[in-house]
Design a protein around this motif. Structure first.
Motif, mmCIF file in Angstrom:
data_model
loop_
_atom_site.group_PDB
_atom_site.id
_atom_site.type_symbol
_atom_site.label_atom_id
_atom_site.label_comp_id
_atom_site.label_asym_id
_atom_site.label_seq_id
_atom_site.Cartn_x
_atom_site.Cartn_y
_atom_site.Cartn_z
ATOM 1 N N GLU A 516 0.843 -1.190 0.000
ATOM 2 C CA GLU A 516 0.000 0.000 0.000
ATOM 3 C C GLU A 516 0.878 1.240 0.000
ATOM 4 N N THR A 517 0.347 2.336 -0.600
ATOM 5 C CA THR A 517 1.030 3.629 -0.571
ATOM 6 C C THR A 517 0.072 4.699 -0.068
ATOM 7 N N CYS A 518 0.684 5.759 0.460
ATOM 8 C CA CYS A 518 -0.123 6.866 0.992
ATOM 9 C C CYS A 518 0.703 8.140 0.869
ATOM 10 N N TRP A 527 -5.108 4.973 2.218
ATOM 11 C CA TRP A 527 -4.059 4.079 1.692
ATOM 12 C C TRP A 527 -4.574 3.413 0.412
ATOM 13 N N ILE A 543 6.927 -0.730 -7.284
ATOM 14 C CA ILE A 543 5.709 0.084 -7.410
ATOM 15 C C ILE A 543 5.926 1.063 -8.555
ATOM 16 N N LEU A 546 4.347 6.181 -10.425
ATOM 17 C CA LEU A 546 4.402 7.196 -9.380
ATOM 18 C C LEU A 546 4.721 8.555 -9.992
ATOM 19 N N TYR A 552 6.276 9.380 -0.848
ATOM 20 C CA TYR A 552 5.255 8.375 -0.544
ATOM 21 C C TYR A 552 5.599 7.658 0.760
ATOM 22 N N LYS A 553 4.524 7.299 1.518
ATOM 23 C CA LYS A 553 4.659 6.352 2.630
ATOM 24 C C LYS A 553 4.169 4.993 2.127
ATOM 25 N N MET A 554 4.795 3.912 2.637
ATOM 26 C CA MET A 554 4.488 2.579 2.101
ATOM 27 C C MET A 554 4.368 1.566 3.230
#
Length: 707
Positions: A516-518, A527, A543, A546, A552-554
């Motif tokens: 997941e990314t956020c 997310w 991933i 982008l 990004y947070k993952m």
């Protein structure tokens, strides 16, 4: 002790007495042989039994005329517990002689002898017949006594006459004592033949004839028989004797004697058949179906049966490390036999002999074989898999071995080990031939691993790889978080992550991973899943799609049969950007025998984030590999590598790291550099001001010029 009315006397002790068996030297009792002479007529059987005494029992050996007695089918020696027996069947004149017997034991040796005389008909008188005087009505002729008188004196001679045109012989006299005779009342002009025969008490011998001696030739299979030491031809004036010594089967055949003189020829065919023990069975002696305990022997009947029917076969064996043969089977009527009771790993040689009524024939030997199974232990089974778990049992499944070793799998041995124990415990008491098994009697809450062995006729295999540990519990849980999620690479449109499997899989196999990314600053429920629908099967993923320069947070989560487990966040946010360029090519700026200082330029592009340090790598030439040279972060664009070996060659390269944690590709190498002290040529340094100023001085004055 003596006893009277007053009591017993003092005792008297005897001398020590040793009780032992009495010994005596051998002795032959020849009282039963009159004057130690045995007389027999040719063709008769001779049997002389001589009692033998002596303690301990002596061994007896025989000689004839001071030579070891040669034993044949006619001449035999039999020894009993009390006597020794000489047997000569169908005796011949050549059997005459002095037979001595020698008995030996620990006491001594004794030799005694008997004389054997074989009597026979006399041989023919010795010729030729000499015509001493011829007249119109009589002829006087003479001859010599026979060389062989049959062993007894010649009693008289018989003279016979015939006309050459007649086949009838007429006796002239049978009472002739001397070796001369006068034939009278002959008819003038008639041609006569005479013959003389000697007579002893056993009868009349063959005649000596006065006619022209014939030439006699022996042939066999169309070829003349040569006179050799084995096949001897003895000729007299009127006889021919063919003697074959030590006859064997191949000596038999059709012999033809042809006699020829001026009157013509005559021939006689002698069909000779030599009877003997059979030859060896026809080979090869095949050894088949070999195992550690038995094998099967196969052979063919002998090509030479010795002139008699094969009655049976005898099989013997020996270990190749020994010389003694041992009996395996006798009285066999077939040409195949299974040998049992072999010792595993021993090397054996077998032999087979045919037997007829004349004895045991020559052996046919096999090649050496090793008693071992034709199969080996199987390969280990495949890694067992756990298909069902309860609080006190599990169901295991596994794959069959890649090879059964040439023998059918007869059992699978299943073992378990508790994580808190070092000992493996067998699970099945009965043989298991299926590829699955339910293990029971587990301790609830304990973790176990399992392994499987395969067994065949050769033994037990190595163990399979152990299964993963499984917890004996009825409930299954979601897996724990993956371990050590980290960024491997970034580009302007992608980020590559890697992670480790969870330490705890929840009691169920991990089936995949969810990524997941956020965007930073958004709510937790925003997310976005960026992995495939069925999850990521491996432990790394890129991933894509982008936004460039976007941070990004993952998160990474594991999935099992119970669902998605706890997420593991990547420790810090990462920006999608291209990696920085490599630094400029490093160059050596200072070189000593144990250090090299290098310098380089900054990367032309820092990947959108400030360069925070460098990694310097070195390689020893010619066969070294790249190794990290610095153990602390290098901030400047220069580094001195120390602890080098004098006169060794090295090369260096540099890797940059920016604030985003992204590493560049390595720079170009410096090329080979030798660690040694640099030697510089002399140089003169003068202050430039002094070069332009003239030096003026008085005579005999001093001047100082700084250089």
């Amino acid at each position: 002790m003596a006893v009277n009315n007053s009591g017993r006397s003092c005792p008297r002790v005897s001398k020590p007495v040793v009780i032992k068996e009495q010994s005596s030297e051998p002795e032959f009792d020849l009282r039963g042989v009159c004057q130690k002479i045995v007389i027999a007529k040719a063709g008769e059987d001779i049997k002389v039994e001589v009692p033998v005494s002596g303690r301990p029992k002596p061994t007896v050996s025989w000689q004839k005329d001071n030579q070891a007695l040669k034993l044949t089918q006619r001449t035999m020696i039999e020894n009993t517990s009390t006597s020794t027996i000489l047997i000569i069947n169908e005796c011949l004149r050549s059997d005459s002689g002095i037979y001595s017997m020698t008995g030996k034991n620990i006491v001594g040796s004794v030799t005694d002898s008997i004389t054997v005389k074989v009597h026979d008909l006399p041989g023919p008188p010795k010729g030729p017949i000499k015509l001493d005087k011829i007249s119109r009505t009589f002829i006087e002729f003479s001859w010599e006594a026979p060389e062989n008188d049959g062993g007894v004196p010649i009693n008289n001679y018989i003279v016979e006459i015939r006309e050459t045109t007649s086949q009838t012989w007429v006796e002239l006299s049978s009472l002739i004592i001397r070796t001369t005779f006068k034939a009278t009342r002959l008819t003038t002009g008639i041609e006569y033949q005479f013959r003389v025969k000697a007579k002893n008490r056993y009868g009349t011998g063959p005649p000596l004839m006065s006619e022209p001696l014939p030439s006699m030739v022996w042939t066999k299979d169309g070829k003349d028989v040569e006179n050799t030491s084995k096949l001897q031809i003895k000729m007299t004036e009127l006889t021919s004797v063919l003697i074959n010594k030590d006859s064997v089967r191949r000596d038999g055949g059709k012999f033809i004697l042809t006699a020829t003189n001026v009157g013509g020829f005559a021939k006689h065919v002698f069909n000779v058949k030599v009877l003997d023990r059979p030859g060896p069975p026809r080979g090869p002696l095949t050894v088949s179906d070999i195992t550690a305990e038995k094998c099967v022997l196969t052979w063919n009947p002998p090509a030479d049966d010795g002139g008699a029917n094969i009655e049976h076969y005898v099989i013997e064996k020996r270990e190749s490390s020994r010389l003694a043969w041992t009996n395996v089977a006798s009285e066999l009527q077939v040409n195949q036999y299974q040998v049992t009771k072999l010792l595993k790993g021993n090397e054996y040689i077998f032999r087979v002999m045919a037997v007829n009524k004349y004895g045991v024939g020559e052996p046919l030997e096999s090649e050496a074989i090793i008693a071992e199974n034709p199969y080996v232990r199987p390969d280990p089974p495949q890694t067992p898999e756990i298909t069902a778990v309860t609080k006190d049992s599990v169901v295991l499944c596994w794959g069959a071995p890649a090879s059964n070793g040439g023998s059918e799998i007869t059992n699978y041995r299943i073992e378990k080990r508790d994580r808190i124990s070092l000992r493996w415990v067998k699970c099945n008491k009965r043989n298991v031939t299926d590829l699955h098994f339910k293990v029971t009697a587990l301790v609830p809450g304990h973790e176990y691993e399992f392994r499987v062995f395969a067994e065949n006729a050769a033994g037990i295999s190595e163990s399979s790889p152990s299964s993963p540990f499984v917890k004996a519990t009825d409930a299954l849980f979601k897996p724990g978080p993956p371990g050590n999620p980290r960024v491997l690479d970034t580009t302007s449109s992608s980020i590559t992550l890697a992670w480790n499997k969870p330490v705890y899989d929840g009691g169920s196999e991990i089936t995949g991973y969810i990524l997941e990314t956020c965007l930073p600053g958004t709510e937790e429920d925003e997310w976005t899943i960026v992995s495939p629908k069925d999850g990521v099967k491996g432990t790394s993923f890129t991933i894509t799609n982008l936004k460039e320069n976007q941070e990004y947070k993952m998160n990474v989560s594991a999935v099992n049969s119970e669902g998605i487990g706890e997420a593991a966040p990547v420790p810090e946010g990462y920006t999608a950007r291209d990696p920085c360029d490599p630094p400029g090519t490093p160059e050596a700026v200072r070189i000593t025998k144990n250090s090299i200082a290098i310098a380089w330029t900054k990367p032309e592009y820092d990947g959108g984030s400030k360069v925070t340090g460098y990694i310097v790598e070195k390689k020893e030439l010619p066969a070294g590999r790249w190794m990290k040279a610095n153990f602390t972060n290098v901030i400047e664009t220069e580094y001195t590598a120390t602890g080098l070996t004098e006169d060794e060659k090295y090369e260096f390269r540099v890797i940059a790291r920016n604030a985003a944690g992204v590493f560049s590709d390595p720079s170009y190498s410096t090329g080979p550099i030798v660690a040694k002290d640099e030697i510089e040529p002399p140089r003169i340094s003068i202050d430039p001001e002094n070069l332009e100023t003239p030096y003026l001085m008085k005579l005999k004055a001093q001047i100082a010029i700084p250089v």
